[in-house]
Design a protein around this motif. Structure first.
Motif, PDB file in Angstrom:
ATOM      1  N   ARG A 198      45.152  66.626  22.575  1.00 43.54           N
ATOM      2  CA  ARG A 198      46.136  67.049  23.140  1.00 43.54           C
ATOM      3  C   ARG A 198      46.405  68.337  23.447  1.00 43.54           C
ATOM      4  O   ARG A 198      46.463  69.304  23.278  1.00 43.54           O
ATOM      5  N   ASP A 205      55.382  63.107  22.747  1.00 45.49           N
ATOM      6  CA  ASP A 205      54.027  62.864  23.170  1.00 45.49           C
ATOM      7  C   ASP A 205      53.718  63.018  24.289  1.00 45.49           C
ATOM      8  O   ASP A 205      52.716  63.124  25.052  1.00 45.49           O
ATOM      9  N   LEU A 255      43.422  65.859  17.902  1.00 46.34           N
ATOM     10  CA  LEU A 255      44.559  64.407  17.474  1.00 46.34           C
ATOM     11  C   LEU A 255      42.573  63.481  16.741  1.00 46.34           C
ATOM     12  O   LEU A 255      43.706  63.121  15.477  1.00 46.34           O
ATOM     13  N   TYR A 278      46.351  64.115  27.882  1.00 46.11           N
ATOM     14  CA  TYR A 278      45.428  63.464  26.844  1.00 46.11           C
ATOM     15  C   TYR A 278      43.910  64.374  26.886  1.00 46.11           C
ATOM     16  O   TYR A 278      43.449  63.608  27.983  1.00 46.11           O
TER      17      TYR A 278
END
Lengths: 115, 112
Positions: free
Chosen positions: B37, B83, B47, B87
């Motif tokens: 991340r 979040d 992660l 990614y």
């Protein structure tokens, strides 16, 4: 703070000048990596060291690029005769080879802007 | 053809949604698969890490690897605004972890 630190965080230079970036890894880590990341792209592998030995270099690392890790501690990445295409974020990461997970701990990067 | 392909997004979802992020790859020799991340102007942080095929769960995150299809996924349950990040999938061939190949990253925005 015991994480990976990089210096400078941002460097603006004119085309043709030389620049040097420094990376201080997590102290007990024996591996050190340099990656390059351009906007909207993932990190691209440049080179890595196990202790002081440079074990692999990417074809991206032209003869204008050189990296060193004297005494297996900090590392420097030098770019000679910079070109506009060298503008990118240069990320350093370190890891412990014995850890077995391959987790890379990244610094916050050194952003290079070549005018 | 890049060794690792990843949809750049951006992907925008409401808070609480299930998020699915994916990568495909071409090198069948890849054995170790990771998800990182990356917040804006920060370095990536690990992660999830998986070896070979199968699933791995860690809290709200589940990583899946399908080596037969050369396809990996990251699922985020009950997504939160925190979040919101890019990614990156990453993979490598050997246990030596000498060279990692990264996808281009998927930018995720979780709206409150």
């Amino acid at each position: 703070d015991t994480g990976v630190s990089q210096d400078p965080r941002h460097k603006i230079t004119k085309r043709g000048q030389n620049v040097t970036f420094r990376c201080d890894p997590i102290s007990e880590h024996n591996r050190l990596y340099w990656y390059r990341q351009t906007l909207g792209q993932g990190p691209e592998f440049l080179t890595y060291f196990q202790n002081e030995a440079q074990l692999e270099k990417s074809r991206l690392l032209s003869d204008r690029f050189s990296a060193e890790r004297p005494k297996g501690s900090f590392s420097t990445l030098e770019i000679q005769r910079t070109e506009q295409g060298d503008s990118a974020m240069y990320l350093c990461a370190s890891s412990l080879a014995e850890q077995g997970t391959g987790e890379l701990f990244f610094g916050e990067g050194s952003r290079l802007t070549v005018l | 053809q890049k060794e690792v392909e990843q949809d750049p997004g951006p992907l925008s979802v409401p808070e609480g949604a299930i998020v699915s992020l994916n990568c495909t790859y071409s090198n069948s020799a890849f054995q170790y698969f990771m998800w990182y991340r990356q917040y804006s102007r920060k370095g990536p942080e690990l992660l999830m890490y998986t070896y070979s095929s199968g699933n791995k769960e860690d809290g709200r995150f589940t990583a899946q690897v399908d080596k037969s299809s050369k396809y990996i996924s990251l699922f985020i349950r009950d997504s939160q605004p925190s979040d919101s990040a890019t990614y990156l999938c990453a993979m490598t061939v050997t246990y030596n972890f000498n060279k990692f190949y990264f996808g281009s990253g998927t930018k995720l925005n979780v709206k409150p």
